[in-house]
Enzyme design. Structure first.
Site, short mmCIF file in Angstrom:
data_model
loop_
_atom_site.label_atom_id
_atom_site.label_comp_id
_atom_site.label_asym_id
_atom_site.label_seq_id
_atom_site.Cartn_x
_atom_site.Cartn_y
_atom_site.Cartn_z
NE ARG A 137 -6.68 -27.08 40.11
CZ ARG A 137 -7.84 -26.76 40.69
NH1 ARG A 137 -8.90 -27.54 40.50
NH2 ARG A 137 -7.95 -25.70 41.47
CE LYS A 175 -4.23 -27.95 42.82
NZ LYS A 175 -3.30 -26.82 43.06
CG HIS A 201 -0.81 -24.71 33.96
ND1 HIS A 201 -1.89 -25.02 34.76
CD2 HIS A 201 -0.20 -23.64 34.55
CE1 HIS A 201 -1.93 -24.19 35.79
NE2 HIS A 201 -0.92 -23.35 35.68
NE ARG A 244 -6.15 -24.44 35.86
CZ ARG A 244 -7.25 -24.51 36.61
NH1 ARG A 244 -8.36 -25.02 36.11
NH2 ARG A 244 -7.26 -24.06 37.85
CG HIS A 287 -8.41 -20.57 41.03
ND1 HIS A 287 -8.07 -19.55 40.16
CD2 HIS A 287 -7.63 -21.63 40.67
CE1 HIS A 287 -7.14 -19.99 39.32
NE2 HIS A 287 -6.86 -21.24 39.61
CE1 TYR A 330 -5.15 -16.75 33.65
CE2 TYR A 330 -6.15 -17.23 35.77
CZ TYR A 330 -5.45 -17.64 34.66
OH TYR A 330 -5.04 -18.94 34.56
#
Length: 318
Positions: free
Chosen positions: A161, A185, A262, A265, A288, A297
């Protein structure tokens, strides 16, 4: 009768909870603060507050967002913030009900991410490398070019990220490091491998920053960050990198609107899957928590499977 707590007070309590209990980072907290401030301003205009707004008032706010031209994705994000806020207020017994519980958001299909081709990424990498090797560039300009090339190599090699990338510590560029520890995160850490090109780019950039420390003209000072700056955070901002990246895209013959951190990424993930990587591995690399986030994806996997059947099945030609 006890006075109702102000919206600002409740927002502060809510954000404190997110930071303490869920490990929400500064970017997440800023996004919630912006969304809830806008919601609070609307409530103020119609004579309400977080503490007394009813479901219909919340519906009126969502309708107001639509009237103001907000995209369905933005409306859905505001609704999510409202739901989290009122769940918190209910749990803390600040309210005895949850007016957001029965709200429905805008219907939206999850769009496929824009993906740069491998050739497009290669063009950007080659152009960034050329700029970093320009012999006629001033020391400060060459250092900025080396930084951009390093950022690009590391981003495409890792799929970080942008907030993770610009905040990499200087220790990430250790000599012969094959992996870097990334804090993502929720303050969660993960190991991400580096390829040879990204390791070399980091080594070259680090060597240049060391040399620049003794040159007062460059303005480089000691820092714990790999990509330092003089801003409040101490490291390069996401916005600065995004701006540099768009300028590089134009210099590479690409449209600036198609390129962002992004998007790169997404390119990292899509190109890995196209070449046979397992979806679970890509999920881990991207950081994730939920596989459903990575499943955006799956169109790449499906196309690859179709291609395999078309090209390799013994009866495909019949």
């Amino acid at each position: 009768m006890r006075a109702k707590p102000s919206d600002a007070k409740l927002t502060g309590l809510f954000l404190d909870m997110l930071a303490a209990e869920q490990g929400a980072g500064p970017n997440t907290l800023d996004a919630y603060r912006r969304d809830l401030t806008d919601f609070s301003e609307f409530l103020g205009r119609v004579g309400h507050s977080f503490a007394d707004a009813e479901t219909q008032t919340l519906r009126d706010y969502l309708a107001d967002l639509d009237t103001r031209g907000f995209k369905s994705t933005s409306v859905a994000r505001r609704l999510s913030a409202m739901r989290h806020l009122y769940r918190f207020l209910l749990n803390e017994r600040i309210r005895g009900d949850d007016p957001a519980a029965i709200l429905s958001g805008p219907k939206r299909g999850r769009g496929l991410p824009k993906v740069l081709s491998i050739a497009d990424v290669d063009r950007m990498l080659r152009r960034a490398r050329e700029l970093s090797e320009a012999e006629d560039a001033s020391p400060s300009k060459r250092l900025r070019a080396l930084r951009l090339y390093c950022l690009l190599e590391v981003l495409y090699a890792t799929g970080l990220r942008v907030s993770e990338l610009v905040a990499l510590p200087r220790t990430a560029a250790k000599r012969d490091a094959r992996m870097i520890v990334v804090r993502g995160k929720g303050n969660k850490e993960r190991l991400v491998p580096l390829n040879e090109a990204s390791r070399q780019a980091m080594a070259d950039y680090l060597a240049a920053t060391e040399a620049a420390k003794s040159d007062k003209k460059t303005g480089v000072a000691a820092s714990k960050w790999l990509f330092p700056s003089f801003g409040e955070s101490g490291h390069l901002t996401r916005q600065h990198f995004a701006r540099d990246l768009k300028e590089l895209a134009v210099a590479s013959g690409l449209q600036a609107r198609l390129v962002s951190p992004h998007v790169l990424r997404h390119a990292f993930a899509s190109h890995l899957l196209h070449n046979g990587a397992d979806l679970r591995i890509v999920q881990t690399l991207l950081g994730h928590t939920d596989i459903s986030t990575t499943q955006i994806y799956t169109h790449v996997v499906e196309e690859r499977l179709k291609s395999l059947v078309r090209d390799l099945h013994p009866l495909a030609e019949k």
